[in-house]
Scaffold this motif. Structure first.
Motif, PDB file in Angstrom:
ATOM      1  N   GLN A 142      -7.295   2.182   4.748  1.00 58.57           N
ATOM      2  CA  GLN A 142      -7.734   3.193   3.795  1.00 58.57           C
ATOM      3  C   GLN A 142      -8.119   4.475   4.532  1.00 58.57           C
ATOM      4  O   GLN A 142      -8.585   4.432   5.668  1.00 58.57           O
ATOM      5  CB  GLN A 142      -8.933   2.687   2.997  1.00 58.57           C
ATOM      6  CG  GLN A 142      -8.680   1.403   2.236  1.00 58.57           C
ATOM      7  CD  GLN A 142      -7.619   1.550   1.170  1.00 58.57           C
ATOM      8  OE1 GLN A 142      -7.596   2.527   0.430  1.00 58.57           O
ATOM      9  NE2 GLN A 142      -6.717   0.585   1.085  1.00 58.57           N
ATOM     10  N   LEU A 196      -8.129  -3.161  -0.992  1.00 62.57           N
ATOM     11  CA  LEU A 196      -8.884  -1.962  -0.636  1.00 62.57           C
ATOM     12  C   LEU A 196      -9.635  -2.134   0.681  1.00 62.57           C
ATOM     13  O   LEU A 196     -10.389  -1.239   1.075  1.00 62.57           O
ATOM     14  CB  LEU A 196      -9.870  -1.606  -1.747  1.00 62.57           C
ATOM     15  CG  LEU A 196      -9.242  -1.284  -3.107  1.00 62.57           C
ATOM     16  CD1 LEU A 196     -10.317  -0.897  -4.109  1.00 62.57           C
ATOM     17  CD2 LEU A 196      -8.207  -0.182  -2.988  1.00 62.57           C
ATOM     18  N   ARG A 250       0.814  -1.205   0.000  1.00 59.27           N
ATOM     19  CA  ARG A 250       0.000   0.000   0.000  1.00 59.27           C
ATOM     20  C   ARG A 250       0.856   1.267   0.000  1.00 59.27           C
ATOM     21  O   ARG A 250       0.544   2.245  -0.671  1.00 59.27           O
ATOM     22  CB  ARG A 250      -0.947  -0.006   1.200  1.00 59.27           C
ATOM     23  CG  ARG A 250      -1.831   1.237   1.254  1.00 59.27           C
ATOM     24  CD  ARG A 250      -2.809   1.176   2.419  1.00 59.27           C
ATOM     25  NE  ARG A 250      -3.639   2.360   2.417  1.00 59.27           N
ATOM     26  CZ  ARG A 250      -3.337   3.505   3.007  1.00 59.27           C
ATOM     27  NH1 ARG A 250      -2.190   3.616   3.633  1.00 59.27           N
ATOM     28  NH2 ARG A 250      -4.148   4.538   2.965  1.00 59.27           N
ATOM     29  N   TYR A 260      -8.751   6.198  -6.068  1.00 56.92           N
ATOM     30  CA  TYR A 260      -7.875   5.377  -6.909  1.00 56.92           C
ATOM     31  C   TYR A 260      -8.296   5.486  -8.372  1.00 56.92           C
ATOM     32  O   TYR A 260      -9.491   5.486  -8.686  1.00 56.92           O
ATOM     33  CB  TYR A 260      -7.956   3.902  -6.503  1.00 56.92           C
ATOM     34  CG  TYR A 260      -7.388   3.568  -5.158  1.00 56.92           C
ATOM     35  CD1 TYR A 260      -6.058   3.211  -5.022  1.00 56.92           C
ATOM     36  CD2 TYR A 260      -8.194   3.596  -4.014  1.00 56.92           C
ATOM     37  CE1 TYR A 260      -5.526   2.892  -3.779  1.00 56.92           C
ATOM     38  CE2 TYR A 260      -7.675   3.275  -2.767  1.00 56.92           C
ATOM     39  CZ  TYR A 260      -6.339   2.920  -2.657  1.00 56.92           C
ATOM     40  OH  TYR A 260      -5.827   2.607  -1.424  1.00 56.92           O
ATOM     41  N   TRP A 270     -17.978   2.677  -0.774  1.00 51.38           N
ATOM     42  CA  TRP A 270     -17.156   3.181  -1.870  1.00 51.38           C
ATOM     43  C   TRP A 270     -18.048   3.795  -2.944  1.00 51.38           C
ATOM     44  O   TRP A 270     -19.215   3.417  -3.080  1.00 51.38           O
ATOM     45  CB  TRP A 270     -16.343   2.045  -2.500  1.00 51.38           C
ATOM     46  CG  TRP A 270     -15.261   1.495  -1.632  1.00 51.38           C
ATOM     47  CD1 TRP A 270     -15.359   0.484  -0.715  1.00 51.38           C
ATOM     48  CD2 TRP A 270     -13.897   1.934  -1.596  1.00 51.38           C
ATOM     49  NE1 TRP A 270     -14.148   0.261  -0.121  1.00 51.38           N
ATOM     50  CE2 TRP A 270     -13.230   1.132  -0.635  1.00 51.38           C
ATOM     51  CE3 TRP A 270     -13.175   2.915  -2.272  1.00 51.38           C
ATOM     52  CZ2 TRP A 270     -11.875   1.292  -0.348  1.00 51.38           C
ATOM     53  CZ3 TRP A 270     -11.826   3.081  -1.991  1.00 51.38           C
ATOM     54  CH2 TRP A 270     -11.193   2.267  -1.039  1.00 51.38           C
TER      55      TRP A 270
END
Length: 488
Positions: A294, A290, A6, A300, A381
């Motif tokens: 986060q 993901l 990451r 992204y 998301w």
């Protein structure tokens, strides 16, 4: 397959939360939210405290709601429908459609195989399988005028989504069949057909109109543990979530070979793709998790990856559930598909796809996941179709804020996201605004079933009624009241 950690990926391919403040649209305020943690909307989204409210006909307190709201229990498991069939169990995803001045609800039933199919054997996709959909026609005064079988012989129909051409996409959350006969509970299935598909149910399919051959799977849309699906009204592309308990899950889209808005149906034979994230200058996507670590507001860049064989036959003996991710593990992930933790609810608004990662977030001490594939209490998301980016709108910091969100719907008035919880404790309907403010709207208080999940939340065409299920209890409610007072 290329995998980046990451930290390296953040340096190469992510728009940071700070940079996000410069972007137009509803997500500009998320950078500040990320720094200060999740915020509750003022006065519980404008609705005030939740209180015990008696059901309008029986007087029983089954739900806690804001003051001024009312509700009716419309349907219970085993109620005899108008077609003479007992109402199946496990009411799950549901869509509401305007039908000649009334509302038609098309409702999933997440039944696996016991007691075999419901409804007519002649119309069943698989007579050994107990899932499908029922349709309820609801009057202006929120009563059931009639109800009937609208799809039968399918398996584990979980969620789905309503289309702009007035059909319901029903999703099978399984890959069981003659080639994969052990379900995620360890039970041996004796199925006649392969499962794990999308099925389309027209809202116009009336009582007595279900015919042999109507239960036709859209095989090219993928054979995997489908959770939910929603269509882009501009293109007819169908976006799909995967809910895998024992591995990472993928976010997919199906490009039909026809124009569904013109034809009023989704044809088989199109192209299946899975989402990947890609750093600047790279020639292909990389595998990025993901689920963990986060930041709210992180964005992204994405790319879509073709799936060569969307309808695999699973070699006998190679799938021993709960490792249900055959397609994802063998085709999607090796090409760089993004890793999500249990993708469930999905909806569309304003050129964006909203999707829920049920166990995304964290990591938290001790974890909170399925076999280690997710350690959080839930993420929301947002995929921007034209920009081809995906942004984290919300991540739960703990069970008391948001506890394992599942089905979702976008409110027709304020465009907030309404989330159905599926936790092992108290279950709420919770609202989430476009700028990341969260609030409570309903609490399950059904006697003896207070830990049952909400499912299938959907608003009527006139925006005045919310319909929702309690899944394991097998009941459907209509809820109405002073919506304008708050953020839904």
């Amino acid at each position: 397959m290329t995998t980046l950690d990451r930290r390296t990926f953040l340096k190469r391919g992510v728009v940071s939360a700070a940079a996000l403040t410069a972007l137009a649209g509803p997500f500009g305020g998320l950078a500040a939210r990320a720094a200060n943690g999740p915020k509750t909307a003022l006065k519980n989204g404008g609705y005030g405290d939740l209180i015990g409210i008696p059901e309008i006909d029986s007087g029983r307190v089954l739900l806690h709601l804001p003051e001024g709201f009312e509700y009716r229990l419309l349907s219970e498991v085993d109620d005899t429908m108008t077609d003479g069939v007992p109402t199946p169990a496990l009411s799950d995803g549901m869509g509401a459609f305007n039908w000649r001045g009334r509302t038609r609800l098309v409702r999933n039933h997440e039944v696996r195989f016991d007691p075999g199919h419901f409804g007519p054997a002649a119309t069943a996709y698989d007579t050994a399988s107990g899932g499908g959909t029922t349709t309820l026609e609801i009057t202006h005064d929120r009563r059931v005028a009639s109800s009937w079988t609208s799809l039968n012989g399918t398996n584990f129909n979980c969620a789905g989504g309503a289309t702009p051409w007035e059909t319901w996409i029903s999703c099978e959350e399984t890959v069981n069949g003659p080639d994969a006969n052990v379900n995620f509970l360890g039970q041996t299935m004796e199925l006649n057909e392969k499962h794990g598909y999308l099925f389309e149910v027209p809202a116009s399919r009336s009582l007595g109109e279900l015919q042999p051959g109507d239960a036709t799977p859209i095989r090219s849309a993928g054979r995997f543990a489908h959770e939910a699906a929603i269509a882009d009204p501009a293109t007819g592309i169908v976006y799909q979530t995967e809910d895998n308990f024992a591995y990472w899950s993928g976010f997919y889209r199906y490009i039909p070979p026809n124009n569904p808005r013109r034809d009023k149906r989704i044809e088989d034979g199109g192209r299946l793709q899975v989402l990947g994230v890609i750093p600047p200058g790279a020639s292909s996507p990389v595998v990025v998790n993901l689920s963990n670590d986060q930041d709210v507001g992180v964005t992204y860049r994405t790319a879509w990856i073709d799936i060569e064989d969307p309808d695999p036959t699973i070699p006998d003996g190679t799938l021993n559930d709960p490792a249900t991710g055959w397609l994802y593990q063998r085709q999607a992930e090796p090409q760089g598909a993004a890793q999500f933790s249990r993708l469930e609810g999905i909806d569309y608004f304003g050129g964006r796809i909203y999707l829920v990662s049920t166990e995304g977030g964290g990591p938290f001490a001790g974890g909170n996941g399925s076999a280690g594939f997710g350690e959080g209490w839930g993420q929301v998301w947002v995929y921007d179709i034209s920009a081809e980016t995906i942004t984290l709108l919300f991540e739960s910091p703990g069970q008391n804020v948001l506890d394992l969100p599942d089905n979702i719907t976008i409110s027709p008035r304020r465009k907030s996201v309404l989330l159905c919880e599926d936790s092992s404790g108290d279950n709420f309907l919770r609202g989430l605004t476009q700028d990341g403010l969260i609030f409570d709207f309903a609490l399950n208080r059904f006697p003896g079933r207070t830990s049952d999940e909400f499912a299938g939340a959907t608003f009527s065409h006139d925006t005045q009624t919310l319909f929702v299920n309690l899944q394991a209890t097998g009941v459907t409610f209509a809820i109405w009241g002073p919506w304008q007072r708050g953020l839904l």
